[in-house]
Design a protein around this motif. Structure first.
Motif, PDB file in Angstrom:
ATOM      1  N   ASN A 174       4.973   2.502  -4.640  1.00 38.92           N
ATOM      2  CA  ASN A 174       4.930   3.443  -5.763  1.00 38.92           C
ATOM      3  C   ASN A 174       3.530   3.601  -6.335  1.00 38.92           C
ATOM      4  O   ASN A 174       2.765   2.626  -6.386  1.00 38.92           O
ATOM      5  CB  ASN A 174       5.815   2.938  -6.915  1.00 38.92           C
ATOM      6  N   HIS A 175       3.254   4.798  -6.794  1.00 37.95           N
ATOM      7  CA  HIS A 175       2.025   5.048  -7.556  1.00 37.95           C
ATOM      8  C   HIS A 175       2.385   6.150  -8.559  1.00 37.95           C
ATOM      9  O   HIS A 175       1.943   7.288  -8.446  1.00 37.95           O
ATOM     10  CB  HIS A 175       0.919   5.477  -6.598  1.00 37.95           C
ATOM     11  N   PRO A 176       3.216   5.785  -9.558  1.00 39.00           N
ATOM     12  CA  PRO A 176       3.802   6.815 -10.419  1.00 39.00           C
ATOM     13  C   PRO A 176       2.798   7.639 -11.201  1.00 39.00           C
ATOM     14  O   PRO A 176       2.983   8.855 -11.360  1.00 39.00           O
ATOM     15  CB  PRO A 176       4.715   6.025 -11.361  1.00 39.00           C
ATOM     16  N   VAL A 210      -3.618  13.367   2.383  1.00 39.25           N
ATOM     17  CA  VAL A 210      -3.815  11.952   2.062  1.00 39.25           C
ATOM     18  C   VAL A 210      -4.431  11.251   3.266  1.00 39.25           C
ATOM     19  O   VAL A 210      -4.179  11.626   4.418  1.00 39.25           O
ATOM     20  CB  VAL A 210      -2.471  11.332   1.588  1.00 39.25           C
ATOM     21  N   ARG A 211      -5.262  10.252   3.012  1.00 42.01           N
ATOM     22  CA  ARG A 211      -5.948   9.544   4.101  1.00 42.01           C
ATOM     23  C   ARG A 211      -4.984   8.626   4.841  1.00 42.01           C
ATOM     24  O   ARG A 211      -3.923   8.267   4.302  1.00 42.01           O
ATOM     25  CB  ARG A 211      -7.114   8.717   3.540  1.00 42.01           C
ATOM     26  N   ILE A 212      -5.389   8.204   6.009  1.00 38.93           N
ATOM     27  CA  ILE A 212      -4.632   7.173   6.717  1.00 38.93           C
ATOM     28  C   ILE A 212      -4.909   5.837   6.020  1.00 38.93           C
ATOM     29  O   ILE A 212      -6.061   5.477   5.784  1.00 38.93           O
ATOM     30  CB  ILE A 212      -5.023   7.110   8.209  1.00 38.93           C
ATOM     31  N   GLN A 213      -3.844   5.143   5.668  1.00 41.45           N
ATOM     32  CA  GLN A 213      -3.955   3.929   4.846  1.00 41.45           C
ATOM     33  C   GLN A 213      -4.255   2.714   5.731  1.00 41.45           C
ATOM     34  O   GLN A 213      -3.391   1.854   5.962  1.00 41.45           O
ATOM     35  CB  GLN A 213      -2.658   3.712   4.042  1.00 41.45           C
ATOM     36  N   LYS A 214      -5.481   2.661   6.172  1.00 42.13           N
ATOM     37  CA  LYS A 214      -5.929   1.637   7.129  1.00 42.13           C
ATOM     38  C   LYS A 214      -5.470   0.222   6.758  1.00 42.13           C
ATOM     39  O   LYS A 214      -4.990  -0.537   7.610  1.00 42.13           O
ATOM     40  CB  LYS A 214      -7.458   1.688   7.177  1.00 42.13           C
ATOM     41  N   ARG A 229     -10.923   5.763  -9.148  1.00 40.66           N
ATOM     42  CA  ARG A 229     -10.422   6.752 -10.091  1.00 40.66           C
ATOM     43  C   ARG A 229      -9.338   6.219 -11.021  1.00 40.66           C
ATOM     44  O   ARG A 229      -9.360   6.457 -12.217  1.00 40.66           O
ATOM     45  CB  ARG A 229      -9.839   7.969  -9.361  1.00 40.66           C
ATOM     46  N   THR A 230      -8.377   5.519 -10.464  1.00 42.41           N
ATOM     47  CA  THR A 230      -7.248   5.103 -11.303  1.00 42.41           C
ATOM     48  C   THR A 230      -7.732   4.145 -12.393  1.00 42.41           C
ATOM     49  O   THR A 230      -7.437   4.324 -13.576  1.00 42.41           O
ATOM     50  CB  THR A 230      -6.153   4.450 -10.435  1.00 42.41           C
ATOM     51  N   ARG A 231      -8.538   3.164 -11.991  1.00 38.59           N
ATOM     52  CA  ARG A 231      -9.002   2.184 -12.974  1.00 38.59           C
ATOM     53  C   ARG A 231      -9.924   2.844 -14.000  1.00 38.59           C
ATOM     54  O   ARG A 231      -9.758   2.684 -15.204  1.00 38.59           O
ATOM     55  CB  ARG A 231      -9.735   1.043 -12.272  1.00 38.59           C
ATOM     56  N   ALA A 284       1.515   5.730   2.757  1.00 37.33           N
ATOM     57  CA  ALA A 284       0.864   6.142   1.503  1.00 37.33           C
ATOM     58  C   ALA A 284       1.867   6.118   0.347  1.00 37.33           C
ATOM     59  O   ALA A 284       2.821   6.888   0.319  1.00 37.33           O
ATOM     60  CB  ALA A 284       0.240   7.524   1.646  1.00 37.33           C
ATOM     61  N   ARG A 285       1.597   5.263  -0.623  1.00 33.34           N
ATOM     62  CA  ARG A 285       2.483   5.181  -1.794  1.00 33.34           C
ATOM     63  C   ARG A 285       2.427   6.463  -2.617  1.00 33.34           C
ATOM     64  O   ARG A 285       3.393   6.815  -3.278  1.00 33.34           O
ATOM     65  CB  ARG A 285       2.095   3.972  -2.641  1.00 33.34           C
ATOM     66  N   VAL A 286       1.282   7.151  -2.568  1.00 30.18           N
ATOM     67  CA  VAL A 286       1.207   8.413  -3.322  1.00 30.18           C
ATOM     68  C   VAL A 286       2.213   9.423  -2.787  1.00 30.18           C
ATOM     69  O   VAL A 286       2.768  10.213  -3.545  1.00 30.18           O
ATOM     70  CB  VAL A 286      -0.212   9.032  -3.319  1.00 30.18           C
ATOM     71  N   HIS A 312      -5.831  16.262  -3.110  1.00 31.74           N
ATOM     72  CA  HIS A 312      -6.014  14.986  -2.398  1.00 31.74           C
ATOM     73  C   HIS A 312      -6.151  13.926  -3.488  1.00 31.74           C
ATOM     74  O   HIS A 312      -6.914  14.128  -4.444  1.00 31.74           O
ATOM     75  CB  HIS A 312      -7.292  15.070  -1.546  1.00 31.74           C
ATOM     76  N   PRO A 313      -5.449  12.800  -3.382  1.00 35.46           N
ATOM     77  CA  PRO A 313      -5.578  11.803  -4.450  1.00 35.46           C
ATOM     78  C   PRO A 313      -6.944  11.126  -4.434  1.00 35.46           C
ATOM     79  O   PRO A 313      -7.340  10.506  -5.427  1.00 35.46           O
ATOM     80  CB  PRO A 313      -4.464  10.791  -4.141  1.00 35.46           C
ATOM     81  N   LEU A 314      -7.640  11.228  -3.287  1.00 33.79           N
ATOM     82  CA  LEU A 314      -8.912  10.546  -3.052  1.00 33.79           C
ATOM     83  C   LEU A 314      -8.678   9.028  -3.053  1.00 33.79           C
ATOM     84  O   LEU A 314      -7.770   8.575  -3.723  1.00 33.79           O
ATOM     85  CB  LEU A 314      -9.977  10.966  -4.062  1.00 33.79           C
ATOM     86  N   PRO A 315      -9.396   8.243  -2.333  1.00 32.22           N
ATOM     87  CA  PRO A 315     -10.609   8.577  -1.589  1.00 32.22           C
ATOM     88  C   PRO A 315     -10.337   9.350  -0.296  1.00 32.22           C
ATOM     89  O   PRO A 315      -9.329   9.139   0.356  1.00 32.22           O
ATOM     90  CB  PRO A 315     -11.202   7.198  -1.269  1.00 32.22           C
TER      91      PRO A 315
HETATM   92  C1  NCD Z   1      -4.489   6.279  -3.844  1.00 33.59           C
HETATM   93  C2  NCD Z   1      -3.904   4.883  -3.812  1.00 33.59           C
HETATM   94  O1  NCD Z   1      -4.555   3.930  -4.280  1.00 33.59           O
HETATM   95  O2  NCD Z   1      -2.785   4.770  -3.370  1.00 33.59           O
HETATM   96  N1  NCD Z   1      -5.722   6.344  -4.540  1.00 33.59           N
HETATM   97  C3  NCD Z   1      -5.716   6.723  -5.849  1.00 33.59           C
HETATM   98  O3  NCD Z   1      -5.185   6.042  -6.691  1.00 33.59           O
HETATM   99  N2  NCD Z   1      -6.290   7.896  -6.156  1.00 33.59           N
HETATM  100  C4  NCD Z   1      -4.573   6.950  -2.540  1.00 33.59           C
HETATM  101  C5  NCD Z   1      -5.276   6.252  -1.424  1.00 33.59           C
HETATM  102  O4  NCD Z   1      -5.819   5.162  -1.581  1.00 33.59           O
HETATM  103  O5  NCD Z   1      -5.296   6.845  -0.336  1.00 33.59           O
END
Ligand code: NCD
Length: 311
Positions: A135-137, A230-234, A58-60, A168-170, A268-271
């Protein structure tokens, strides 16, 4: 449209911006919504470099779409394997090259501080699309924009953030951004994924945020206007066994949201992995796909503010 205002600056952390900056951004994003599926030719002479060292969908793609809708062009890569970094080139040299080719650089990297470092090397504005767990501004800006679009206000809302509060940076950027508003924050996570000390200290230093923590979403669901999951950041777990122990520890399902207010929204920011049941997608509360869709007008607004372009 917000006249000829140009920020011409890096976007590294939400804390580099003020509440007034957010307001300008949101009103600009609102005016960009009608161009998000058409075209507003204001950046025809500009090139945006996308330097994605970590996976992204999504971001890209929303940055790319935003730039194309503004009439600009995009260069870049996803994954360093296809670049000279695979031959051993360092980050600074790679950034210097992109700086020479493009008018702004969007960077995502697994190392905390990578975007700040890139901004020190580059003369062109650098936009942080996520650095490690820090960060994920632009995601936080998008999250706030979505909340503002849904409720028309942010002050006074009760917001639950459920999930991996540790890595999670988000979450980090969202909490920082919310600190500009008078909100009630309910942090919800398994014990192992409680927020890191830096974030706790940050919240304590900001008077505006009232927060509490629980490990059980059922304790707070009836109070929430927004449930942000937010998902668990494996990939950020130092010990893979720790992830194995904690995975699947929480799930948003129909039973949980039945206990919520009628106008509750779920973001949810997804994924998404398994933390939101697919059955929730069809409920009126589910707004995560709409939220992702706002990524285009929000990033169009941001690019216009950072790169300039006709009023
Ligand atoms: C997030 C990320 O990359 O931090 N994804 C995103 O940009 N939508 C959230 C995540 O990966 O869980």
């Amino acid at each position: 449209m917000v006249g000829s205002l140009v920020w011409n600056r890096d976007v590294i952390s939400v804390l580099d911006f003020s509440k007034e900056d957010f307001e300008v951004l949101f009103s600009e994003a609102l005016s960009m919504e009608r161009y998000a599926k058409s075209k507003l030719d204001i950046l025809g002479d500009k090139v945006l470099a996308l330097a994605f060292f970590e996976p992204s969908t999504r971001t890209r793609l929303s940055f790319e779409t935003a730039m194309l809708r503004l009439g600009g062009r995009v260069i870049g890569f996803s994954g360093a394997e296809a670049t000279s970094m695979a031959k051993g080139e360092n980050l600074a040299d790679t950034i210097r090259m992109l700086d020479a080719y493009a008018n702004a650089i969007v960077i995502r990297h697994s190392l905390e501080g990578a975007a700040k470092f890139a901004a020190e090397v580059a003369e062109s504005p650098v936009i942080n699309a996520g650095d490690g767990s820090q960060n994920h501004p632009t995601q936080a800006m998008l999250d706030l924009y979505t909340i503002w679009r849904e409720f028309k206000v942010i002050d006074g809302l009760s917001i639950g953030i459920l999930g991996d509060l540790r890595y999670a940076r988000v979450v980090n950027s969202l909490v920082q951004a919310l600190s500009y508003y008078r909100v009630r924050l309910h942090l919800i996570s398994p014990e192992l994924l409680r927020p890191r000390q830096e974030l706790v200290e940050f919240m304590n230093s900001r008077g505006g945020i009232r927060y509490d923590w629980t490990n059980d979403p059922y304790n707070v669901i009836s109070d929430l206007d927004v449930l942000y999951v937010v998902r668990i950041q494996k990939e950020r777990f130092p010990d893979p066994m720790e992830y194995e122990r904690i995975k699947g520890a929480y799930k948003v399902n129909l039973k949980l949201i039945e206990g919520g207010k009628p106008n509750l929204i779920i973001l949810h920011p997804l994924p998404r992995i398994d933390e939101i049941d697919f059955a929730v997608d069809n409920t009126p509360q589910a707004r995560y796909f709409k939220q992702a869709g706002f990524g285009v007008p929000l990033r169009m607004a941001l690019l216009r503010l950072v790169l300039g372009g006709g009023s």
